[in-house]
Design a protein around this motif. Structure first.
Motif, mmCIF file in Angstrom:
data_model
loop_
_atom_site.group_PDB
_atom_site.id
_atom_site.type_symbol
_atom_site.label_atom_id
_atom_site.label_comp_id
_atom_site.label_asym_id
_atom_site.label_seq_id
_atom_site.Cartn_x
_atom_site.Cartn_y
_atom_site.Cartn_z
ATOM 1 N N VAL A 13 0.909 -1.100 0.270
ATOM 2 C CA VAL A 13 0.153 -0.106 -0.134
ATOM 3 C C VAL A 13 0.451 1.564 0.197
ATOM 4 C CG1 VAL A 13 -1.877 -1.083 1.324
ATOM 5 C CG2 VAL A 13 -0.274 0.399 2.495
ATOM 6 N N ALA A 17 -2.626 5.178 2.477
ATOM 7 C CA ALA A 17 -3.937 4.710 2.490
ATOM 8 C C ALA A 17 -4.826 3.440 3.292
ATOM 9 C CB ALA A 17 -2.947 3.401 0.577
ATOM 10 N N LEU A 18 -5.557 3.056 2.534
ATOM 11 C CA LEU A 18 -6.051 2.388 3.806
ATOM 12 C C LEU A 18 -4.875 0.852 3.606
ATOM 13 C CD1 LEU A 18 -9.103 0.932 4.854
ATOM 14 C CD2 LEU A 18 -9.734 0.368 2.864
ATOM 15 N N VAL A 19 -5.073 -0.010 4.830
ATOM 16 C CA VAL A 19 -4.467 -1.597 4.943
ATOM 17 C C VAL A 19 -5.744 -2.174 5.539
ATOM 18 C CG1 VAL A 19 -3.055 -2.693 6.384
ATOM 19 C CG2 VAL A 19 -2.595 0.223 5.976
ATOM 20 N N LEU A 20 -5.748 -3.303 4.944
ATOM 21 C CA LEU A 20 -6.877 -4.085 5.217
ATOM 22 C C LEU A 20 -6.263 -5.835 5.039
ATOM 23 C CD1 LEU A 20 -9.613 -6.049 4.843
ATOM 24 C CD2 LEU A 20 -9.951 -5.188 2.783
ATOM 25 N N LYS A 58 -10.475 -3.100 18.755
ATOM 26 C CA LYS A 58 -9.881 -1.854 19.210
ATOM 27 C C LYS A 58 -8.237 -2.313 19.346
ATOM 28 C CE LYS A 58 -13.360 2.172 18.156
ATOM 29 N NZ LYS A 58 -13.018 2.262 16.276
ATOM 30 N N THR A 77 -7.944 -3.905 9.753
ATOM 31 C CA THR A 77 -7.882 -2.663 9.170
ATOM 32 C C THR A 77 -6.671 -1.387 9.625
ATOM 33 O OG1 THR A 77 -9.661 -1.995 9.650
ATOM 34 C CG2 THR A 77 -9.652 -3.222 7.013
ATOM 35 N N LYS A 78 -6.957 -0.589 9.203
ATOM 36 C CA LYS A 78 -6.334 0.066 9.699
ATOM 37 C C LYS A 78 -6.280 1.709 8.547
ATOM 38 C CE LYS A 78 -2.070 3.217 10.947
ATOM 39 N NZ LYS A 78 -0.544 2.797 11.955
ATOM 40 N N PRO A 79 -6.969 2.950 9.347
ATOM 41 C CA PRO A 79 -7.370 4.079 7.730
ATOM 42 C C PRO A 79 -6.358 4.000 7.183
ATOM 43 C CG PRO A 79 -8.491 3.957 9.905
ATOM 44 C CD PRO A 79 -7.087 3.176 10.274
ATOM 45 N N SER A 80 -5.201 4.463 7.630
ATOM 46 C CA SER A 80 -4.184 5.572 7.162
ATOM 47 C C SER A 80 -2.377 4.568 7.454
ATOM 48 C CB SER A 80 -4.069 6.676 7.582
ATOM 49 O OG SER A 80 -3.340 7.636 6.666
ATOM 50 N N ALA A 81 -1.420 3.680 6.830
ATOM 51 C CA ALA A 81 -0.689 3.314 6.649
ATOM 52 C C ALA A 81 0.695 3.677 6.990
ATOM 53 C CB ALA A 81 -0.440 2.889 5.219
ATOM 54 N N ASP A 85 4.414 1.129 9.843
ATOM 55 C CA ASP A 85 3.493 -0.246 9.768
ATOM 56 C C ASP A 85 3.898 -1.241 9.035
ATOM 57 O OD1 ASP A 85 0.776 2.087 9.732
ATOM 58 O OD2 ASP A 85 1.047 0.728 11.370
#
Lengths: 115, 113
Positions: A13, A17-20, A58, A77-81, A85
């Protein structure tokens, strides 16, 4: 028998960006579910866990995961990498009963974060 | 910092030799388990000790054995080392057999040549 499948051995990513990271499990009894992170040449660090109660869990470093029984999933998930990370992530399952309390791990997902 | 310490951090052994790995659990944790993590794989459960008794074992041969001491520290012993035993060995501790907060140490890297 319990098992864990992590979809995608490598996820890349961009920073921000979003982490999934995906995790599906199989367990014949209600499971306990865990996510661990492993940085290079280090041991495992617990990110978060689901045992009972609220299905949205969480954890540390801004990560969260949702237990979906109908989908047998526990995606992370994490909203913003962030660059920090970048690491290997392992999903694990454990029986909620019995006398053998072993963790069964998935094969891991390597997360890379591009600037 | 999990409070679980392992030694040694790295070691090299020859095939056929024996090795002992050590683990000090987090203060107050009376359950210790050991895992083997081969390169590129997830950890695999070897066995668990609770109050000095083995109470769970994974699919590992008897040459993998362990001990837990009254202070809850633990040893993993592997006899007749094979090349495939090369791996990271992780110790984990928790409170009680069913403790859900399971802390891992940094691991011991074993190379068998």
């Amino acid at each position: 028998a319990q098992s864990v499948t992590q979809l995608g051995s490598h996820v890349s990513v961009s920073e921000g960006a979003l982490v999934l990271l995906r995790c599906n499990y199989s367990s014949s009894v209600p499971p306990y579910l865990f996510w661990y992170v492993q940085y290079p040449n280090q041991g495992l660090q617990l990110l978060l866990k689901y045992t009972t109660g609220a299905t949205l869990v969480k954890g540390i470093n801004g990560f969260e995961a949702e237990f979906k029984k109908s989908e047998t999933s526990f995606h992370l998930t994490k909203p913003s990498a962030h660059m920090s990370d970048a690491a290997e992530y392992f999903c694990a399952v454990r029986y909620s009963g019995g006398s053998n309390y072993k963790l069964t791990f998935g094969k891991g997902t390597l997360l890379t974060v591009n600037p | 910092e999990t409070g679980v310490t392992q030694s040694p951090t790295h070691l090299i052994k020859t095939r056929g030799q024996q090795v002992t790995l050590r683990c000090s659990s987090q203060s107050g944790h009376n359950t210790v388990s050991w895992y083997q993590q081969a390169l590129g794989q997830g950890p695999q459960f070897i066995f668990q000790y609770y109050r000095e008794e083995e109470n769970g074992r994974g699919n590992f041969p008897p040459r993998f054995s362990g001990l837990q001491f009254p202070n809850y520290s633990s040893e993993l012993n592997v006899n007749a080392l094979e090349l495939d035993d090369s791996a990271l060995y992780l110790c984990a501790s928790s409170l009680g057999q069913g403790g859900n907060t399971i802390y891992f140490g940094e691991g011991s890297w074993l190379t068998v040549v």
